[in-house]
Design an enzyme around this catalytic site. Sequence first.
Site, short mmCIF file in Angstrom:
data_model
loop_
_atom_site.label_atom_id
_atom_site.label_comp_id
_atom_site.label_asym_id
_atom_site.label_seq_id
_atom_site.Cartn_x
_atom_site.Cartn_y
_atom_site.Cartn_z
N GLY A 45 -4.92 -1.43 -5.80
CA GLY A 45 -4.04 -0.24 -5.38
C GLY A 45 -2.48 -0.85 -4.96
N GLN A 50 6.31 0.22 -3.16
CA GLN A 50 6.44 -1.23 -2.94
C GLN A 50 6.95 -1.56 -4.33
OE1 GLN A 50 1.50 -1.15 -2.97
NE2 GLN A 50 1.86 -2.70 -2.31
N CYS A 98 -3.19 -6.88 0.64
CA CYS A 98 -1.88 -6.05 0.71
C CYS A 98 -0.78 -7.24 -0.45
CB CYS A 98 -0.96 -5.58 1.01
SG CYS A 98 0.09 -4.73 0.77
N LEU A 99 -0.71 -6.61 -1.71
CA LEU A 99 0.25 -7.07 -2.54
C LEU A 99 1.53 -7.49 -1.85
CD1 LEU A 99 -0.47 -5.59 -5.96
CD2 LEU A 99 -1.33 -7.73 -5.56
N HIS A 140 -5.67 2.73 2.80
CA HIS A 140 -4.59 1.63 2.37
C HIS A 140 -3.07 2.01 1.71
CE1 HIS A 140 -2.97 -2.83 2.53
NE2 HIS A 140 -2.62 -2.00 1.88
N GLU A 141 -3.35 2.76 0.69
CA GLU A 141 -2.09 3.76 -0.05
C GLU A 141 -1.52 4.07 0.31
OE1 GLU A 141 -1.44 1.21 -2.15
OE2 GLU A 141 -3.36 -0.24 -2.14
N HIS A 144 0.95 3.19 3.01
CA HIS A 144 2.33 2.77 2.07
C HIS A 144 3.16 4.32 2.06
CE1 HIS A 144 1.82 -1.60 1.58
NE2 HIS A 144 0.30 -1.33 0.43
NI NI Z 1 -0.60 -2.70 -0.17
#
Ligand code: NI
Length: 183
Positions: A45, A50, A98-99, A140-141, A144
């Site tokens: 995701g 991000q 998380c990226l 989670h997204e 963000h």
């Molecule tokens: Ni993330």
Amino acid sequence: MVLPVYVYGSGVLKKEAAPVAQDYPALSQLIADMWETLYNANGVGLAAPQVGHTIRLIVIDASVFKDDDPLANGFKRVLINPELIDFSKEKSTFNEGCLSIPGIHEDIVRPKRVRVRYLDERFQPCDEWLDGIPARIAQHEYDHVEGILFTEHLAPIRRKIIASKLQTIARGKSGADYKTKVL
Ligand code: NI
């Protein structure tokens, strides 16, 4: 085009993102770039903040989890202006990553199921209950686009334990095998 992923310490990750207008410049290119960036980093995701765009846009592909959760099989969505409008009382625990926080994985408790209302990439309204891993990724997204990182859900003691790792990421030494950026 693969875009650099903004990591922990970047101000853009802490802002509440703005709704996406249908005439947002080069939106379809941005969505294509977000898919490319997501797959390049082996993520599941990615939210627009991000990659430096503070807009309420998310891409999700849960397929890699298909052996852990049949609901993840073929679960691929573009979520524009998502709203989480209902939650199950039942919670689940999942080891999240998380990226934007490379190398850190922590158990996070969230509602097991969530009802999400959003526009798809053709701006068609959608409304669905998600369960299992898709529900987890969507929550989670969604955080963000609200300017929240998963580490903020940790108990203070856990946060203290990972604080120095977070500071290393914020200094630009993420150790990720994809392009990252701190700003
Ligand atoms: Ni993330």
